[in-house]
Write a protein that holds these residues in place. Structure first.
Motif, mmCIF file in Angstrom:
data_model
loop_
_atom_site.group_PDB
_atom_site.id
_atom_site.type_symbol
_atom_site.label_atom_id
_atom_site.label_comp_id
_atom_site.label_asym_id
_atom_site.label_seq_id
_atom_site.Cartn_x
_atom_site.Cartn_y
_atom_site.Cartn_z
ATOM 1 N N ASP A 125 12.792 5.244 -4.291
ATOM 2 C CA ASP A 125 13.078 4.809 -5.397
ATOM 3 C C ASP A 125 12.265 4.592 -6.542
ATOM 4 O OD1 ASP A 125 14.400 3.399 -7.535
ATOM 5 O OD2 ASP A 125 14.977 1.678 -6.600
ATOM 6 N N PRO A 126 12.055 5.362 -7.566
ATOM 7 C CA PRO A 126 11.049 5.243 -8.506
ATOM 8 C C PRO A 126 10.768 3.933 -9.044
ATOM 9 C CG PRO A 126 12.901 6.313 -9.570
ATOM 10 C CD PRO A 126 13.362 6.137 -7.930
ATOM 11 N N TYR A 127 11.723 2.945 -8.914
ATOM 12 C CA TYR A 127 11.438 1.704 -9.572
ATOM 13 C C TYR A 127 11.216 0.552 -8.551
ATOM 14 C CZ TYR A 127 13.712 4.253 -13.455
ATOM 15 O OH TYR A 127 13.947 5.165 -14.234
ATOM 16 N N PHE A 128 10.857 1.100 -7.371
ATOM 17 C CA PHE A 128 10.651 0.003 -6.246
ATOM 18 C C PHE A 128 9.469 -1.052 -6.603
ATOM 19 C CE2 PHE A 128 7.063 3.099 -5.429
ATOM 20 C CZ PHE A 128 6.154 2.352 -4.764
ATOM 21 N N VAL A 129 9.641 -2.110 -5.778
ATOM 22 C CA VAL A 129 8.719 -3.309 -6.168
ATOM 23 C C VAL A 129 7.523 -3.104 -5.149
ATOM 24 C CG1 VAL A 129 8.562 -5.723 -6.062
ATOM 25 C CG2 VAL A 129 10.837 -4.845 -6.867
ATOM 26 N N GLY A 130 7.699 -2.681 -4.208
ATOM 27 C CA GLY A 130 6.259 -2.666 -3.412
ATOM 28 C C GLY A 130 5.882 -3.669 -2.560
ATOM 29 N N THR A 131 6.792 -4.156 -1.644
ATOM 30 C CA THR A 131 6.580 -5.382 -0.971
ATOM 31 C C THR A 131 6.054 -4.992 0.358
ATOM 32 O OG1 THR A 131 8.955 -5.289 -0.208
ATOM 33 C CG2 THR A 131 8.310 -6.531 -2.077
ATOM 34 N N ASN A 150 12.401 12.481 -2.047
ATOM 35 C CA ASN A 150 11.376 12.374 -3.153
ATOM 36 C C ASN A 150 10.641 11.235 -2.831
ATOM 37 O OD1 ASN A 150 12.148 14.810 -4.575
ATOM 38 N ND2 ASN A 150 13.857 13.781 -5.584
ATOM 39 N N HIS A 151 9.286 11.026 -2.821
ATOM 40 C CA HIS A 151 8.578 9.956 -2.828
ATOM 41 C C HIS A 151 7.747 9.405 -4.018
ATOM 42 C CE1 HIS A 151 9.374 10.293 1.400
ATOM 43 N NE2 HIS A 151 8.751 11.717 1.497
ATOM 44 N N TYR A 152 7.948 8.195 -4.220
ATOM 45 C CA TYR A 152 7.038 7.580 -5.331
ATOM 46 C C TYR A 152 6.212 6.618 -4.804
ATOM 47 C CZ TYR A 152 11.246 9.452 -7.324
ATOM 48 O OH TYR A 152 12.347 10.361 -7.874
ATOM 49 N N TYR A 153 4.817 6.771 -5.224
ATOM 50 C CA TYR A 153 3.828 6.130 -4.963
ATOM 51 C C TYR A 153 3.396 5.072 -5.972
ATOM 52 C CZ TYR A 153 3.571 9.692 -1.292
ATOM 53 O OH TYR A 153 3.871 10.565 -0.572
ATOM 54 N N LEU A 154 2.461 3.769 -5.698
ATOM 55 C CA LEU A 154 1.629 3.041 -6.365
ATOM 56 C C LEU A 154 0.600 2.461 -5.431
ATOM 57 C CD1 LEU A 154 2.180 -0.412 -5.811
ATOM 58 C CD2 LEU A 154 4.293 0.295 -7.221
ATOM 59 N N ILE A 155 -0.489 2.297 -6.144
ATOM 60 C CA ILE A 155 -1.669 1.539 -5.475
ATOM 61 C C ILE A 155 -2.203 0.344 -6.092
ATOM 62 C CG2 ILE A 155 -4.005 2.202 -4.819
ATOM 63 C CD1 ILE A 155 -3.112 5.265 -5.651
ATOM 64 N N ARG A 156 -2.669 -0.466 -5.053
ATOM 65 C CA ARG A 156 -3.221 -1.822 -5.257
ATOM 66 C C ARG A 156 -4.383 -2.125 -4.707
ATOM 67 N NH1 ARG A 156 2.234 -5.270 -4.133
ATOM 68 N NH2 ARG A 156 3.553 -4.411 -5.837
ATOM 69 N N ALA A 157 -5.453 -2.219 -5.391
ATOM 70 C CA ALA A 157 -6.743 -2.653 -5.005
ATOM 71 C C ALA A 157 -6.712 -4.117 -4.278
ATOM 72 C CB ALA A 157 -7.929 -2.835 -6.130
ATOM 73 N N VAL A 158 -7.446 -4.073 -3.054
ATOM 74 C CA VAL A 158 -7.674 -5.365 -2.351
ATOM 75 C C VAL A 158 -9.037 -5.736 -2.193
ATOM 76 C CG1 VAL A 158 -6.969 -6.538 -0.142
ATOM 77 C CG2 VAL A 158 -5.546 -4.389 -0.862
ATOM 78 N N GLY A 159 -9.174 -7.303 -2.671
ATOM 79 C CA GLY A 159 -10.307 -7.992 -2.576
ATOM 80 C C GLY A 159 -9.872 -8.958 -1.696
ATOM 81 N N CYS A 160 -10.024 -10.227 -2.312
ATOM 82 C CA CYS A 160 -9.313 -11.484 -1.365
ATOM 83 C C CYS A 160 -7.862 -11.690 -1.617
ATOM 84 C CB CYS A 160 -10.058 -12.592 -1.746
ATOM 85 S SG CYS A 160 -9.764 -13.295 -3.577
#
Length: 177
Positions: A118-124, A147-157
């Motif tokens: 889903d292009p509007y996914f939340v990313g949980t 079809n695949h949609y991606y998003l990236i989040r940087a991780v620190g603490c």
């Protein structure tokens, strides 16, 4: 029996009893047991899998621990605890493989990658985690039904905000007239 034999028997029984007490008071109830602690302080967020642990009280045992799918980071809370969002993400196709890349982020120790149809996914749910800024998704392209949609989040603490979304689109060729 002499006095030394009685003392040896008593000491042996006492040590056996204490060993049983220690063994029975270790892990209880199945799952995870966090009934032991140290009083140090500080704090931060640690996560692994579906678990998130936030802590604060003075200075905890500073450093990072990891095992299996779990990471635990201890130390003072600080202003650069949450890294900035990933910028300039790119997506490329190499045959049927998808390759994501992005610029490194200050204060990031790793990157969580989220994928959905889903292009509007939340990313949980984290799809993958990497410590580099180049990540392949083998075999993710080439199927017109997926079809695949991606998003990236940087991780620190903790995690940053979302990167720009990227997608790979596969279309079936339909004979025309």
């Amino acid at each position: 029996m002499n006095k030394k034999t009685i003392q040896a028997i008593f000491i042996t029984l006492f040590l056996t009893f204490m060993t049983l007490v220690v063994i029975t008071n270790a892990q209880t109830g199945g799952g995870y047991d966090l009934t032991w602690s140290t009083i140090d302080g500080g704090g931060g967020s640690s996560s692994g899998g579906s678990f998130l642990l936030n802590g604060s009280i003075g200075q905890p045992d500073a450093g990072a621990l990891s095992g299996g799918d779990y990471n635990l980071q201890g130390g003072f809370w600080h202003s650069n605890c949450v890294p900035p969002a990933v910028v300039t993400p790119t997506i490329a196709l190499l045959n049927n493989d998808v390759e994501l890349s992005w610029s490194l982020v200050n204060n990031a120790v790793s990157y969580n990658i989220y994928r959905d149809n889903d292009p509007y996914f939340v990313g949980t749910a984290v799809y993958a985690n990497t410590t580099t800024s180049l990540w392949p998704d083998p075999g993710a392209a080439g199927n017109p039904a997926a079809n695949h949609y991606y998003l990236i989040r940087a991780v620190g603490c903790n995690e940053s905000g979302n990167s720009q979304r990227m997608g790979v689109f596969n279309f079936a060729l339909v004979p025309g007239s």
